[in-house]
Scaffold this motif. Structure first.
Motif, PDB file in Angstrom:
ATOM      1  N   GLY A  66      11.113   5.001 -13.417  1.00 25.77           N
ATOM      2  CA  GLY A  66      11.195   6.346 -12.848  1.00 25.77           C
ATOM      3  C   GLY A  66      11.466   6.316 -11.351  1.00 25.77           C
ATOM      4  O   GLY A  66      12.195   5.465 -10.854  1.00 25.77           O
ATOM      5  N   ASN A  67      10.884   7.264 -10.636  1.00 26.91           N
ATOM      6  CA  ASN A  67      11.068   7.357  -9.182  1.00 26.91           C
ATOM      7  C   ASN A  67       9.890   6.799  -8.415  1.00 26.91           C
ATOM      8  O   ASN A  67       9.661   7.184  -7.260  1.00 26.91           O
ATOM      9  N   LYS A  68       9.122   5.886  -9.039  1.00 25.51           N
ATOM     10  CA  LYS A  68       7.922   5.387  -8.390  1.00 25.51           C
ATOM     11  C   LYS A  68       8.217   4.602  -7.111  1.00 25.51           C
ATOM     12  O   LYS A  68       7.389   4.569  -6.209  1.00 25.51           O
ATOM     13  N   LEU A  69       9.365   3.956  -7.033  1.00 26.64           N
ATOM     14  CA  LEU A  69       9.689   3.192  -5.825  1.00 26.64           C
ATOM     15  C   LEU A  69       9.733   4.082  -4.587  1.00 26.64           C
ATOM     16  O   LEU A  69       9.331   3.670  -3.505  1.00 26.64           O
ATOM     17  N   THR A  70      10.207   5.296  -4.738  1.00 26.08           N
ATOM     18  CA  THR A  70      10.334   6.182  -3.580  1.00 26.08           C
ATOM     19  C   THR A  70       9.191   7.180  -3.462  1.00 26.08           C
ATOM     20  O   THR A  70       8.863   7.616  -2.363  1.00 26.08           O
ATOM     21  N   GLN A  71       8.541   7.552  -4.581  1.00 26.89           N
ATOM     22  CA  GLN A  71       7.532   8.608  -4.543  1.00 26.89           C
ATOM     23  C   GLN A  71       6.097   8.108  -4.502  1.00 26.89           C
ATOM     24  O   GLN A  71       5.207   8.834  -4.098  1.00 26.89           O
ATOM     25  N   LYS A  72       5.845   6.868  -4.903  1.00 26.42           N
ATOM     26  CA  LYS A  72       4.484   6.348  -4.969  1.00 26.42           C
ATOM     27  C   LYS A  72       4.134   5.654  -3.659  1.00 26.42           C
ATOM     28  O   LYS A  72       4.962   4.970  -3.061  1.00 26.42           O
ATOM     29  N   PHE A  73       2.888   5.842  -3.208  1.00 21.46           N
ATOM     30  CA  PHE A  73       2.409   5.250  -1.962  1.00 21.46           C
ATOM     31  C   PHE A  73       1.143   4.454  -2.207  1.00 21.46           C
ATOM     32  O   PHE A  73       0.328   4.807  -3.064  1.00 21.46           O
ATOM     33  N   TYR A  74       0.981   3.377  -1.446  1.00 22.43           N
ATOM     34  CA  TYR A  74      -0.281   2.651  -1.384  1.00 22.43           C
ATOM     35  C   TYR A  74      -0.992   3.155  -0.141  1.00 22.43           C
ATOM     36  O   TYR A  74      -0.487   3.012   0.971  1.00 22.43           O
ATOM     37  N   LEU A  84      -5.643   6.915   8.269  1.00 22.97           N
ATOM     38  CA  LEU A  84      -4.962   6.782   6.988  1.00 22.97           C
ATOM     39  C   LEU A  84      -3.657   6.017   7.168  1.00 22.97           C
ATOM     40  O   LEU A  84      -2.830   6.366   7.999  1.00 22.97           O
ATOM     41  N   LYS A  85      -3.494   4.969   6.399  1.00 23.76           N
ATOM     42  CA  LYS A  85      -2.270   4.171   6.426  1.00 23.76           C
ATOM     43  C   LYS A  85      -1.567   4.334   5.081  1.00 23.76           C
ATOM     44  O   LYS A  85      -2.194   4.218   4.034  1.00 23.76           O
ATOM     45  N   GLU A  86      -0.280   4.589   5.117  1.00 24.39           N
ATOM     46  CA  GLU A  86       0.518   4.751   3.901  1.00 24.39           C
ATOM     47  C   GLU A  86       1.674   3.764   3.915  1.00 24.39           C
ATOM     48  O   GLU A  86       2.334   3.596   4.933  1.00 24.39           O
ATOM     49  N   VAL A  87       1.888   3.139   2.772  1.00 28.59           N
ATOM     50  CA  VAL A  87       3.018   2.239   2.606  1.00 28.59           C
ATOM     51  C   VAL A  87       3.745   2.648   1.338  1.00 28.59           C
ATOM     52  O   VAL A  87       3.123   2.765   0.274  1.00 28.59           O
ATOM     53  N   ASN A  88       5.034   2.863   1.429  1.00 28.39           N
ATOM     54  CA  ASN A  88       5.868   3.204   0.285  1.00 28.39           C
ATOM     55  C   ASN A  88       5.951   1.985  -0.644  1.00 28.39           C
ATOM     56  O   ASN A  88       5.971   0.837  -0.196  1.00 28.39           O
TER      57      ASN A  88
END
Length: 143
Positions: A66-74, A84-88
């Protein structure tokens, strides 16, 4: 007739190898979590750590559907205000694919002391591992 309960002292652990090349990250993580927990064994006991040891190889070649590579964050938080730290996941899979696989497996284990002990028996490698032959590990296929 009595019910058999496994004991921690009598559990014999074996090594399993899972190849994640071309397989979905989630399905590979489910297979690893079930083996780490010991649910594939007939003597599975929920309150005893009766799982096995798992090696996941080729984690860098695992795919996200699906689109998890672009929409999901760690996401992680330092505990401080604005921490808060976010990494795609596209960046995470390119830089640290071992961490992405380990986080997926850890989220599928119980969140208690049994899960904490189980995650220590997981080894994840981005590419091929050389020491699988010396452990006489069983190869597990993921559908």
């Amino acid at each position: 007739m009595s019910t058999y309960m496994a004991k921690k002292e009598t559990v014999e652990r074996k090594w399993y190898v899972i190849d994640a090349a071309g397989k979905p990250l989630g399905k590979t993580a489910v297979a690893a979590a079930n083996i780490l927990r010991g649910k594939h064994r007939p003597e599975f006991t929920p309150h005893v750590d009766c799982g096995e040891c798992v090696i996941i190889i080729n984690a860098a070649s695992a795919v996200l559907t699906g689109n998890k590579l672009t929409q999901k964050f760690y996401r992680r938080h330092s505990g401080y205000i604005g921490g808060l730290k976010e990494v795609n996941y596209k960046t995470l899979m390119a830089t640290k694919p071992e961490l992405a696989m380990q986080l997926a497996v850890k989220g599928m284990l119980p969140h208690n002391t049994i899960g904490d002990k189980s995650i220590t028996r997981l080894k994840v490698f981005a590419g091929e591992s050389k020491n699988c032959e010396s452990l006489k590990a069983t190869v597990v296929t993921v559908d």
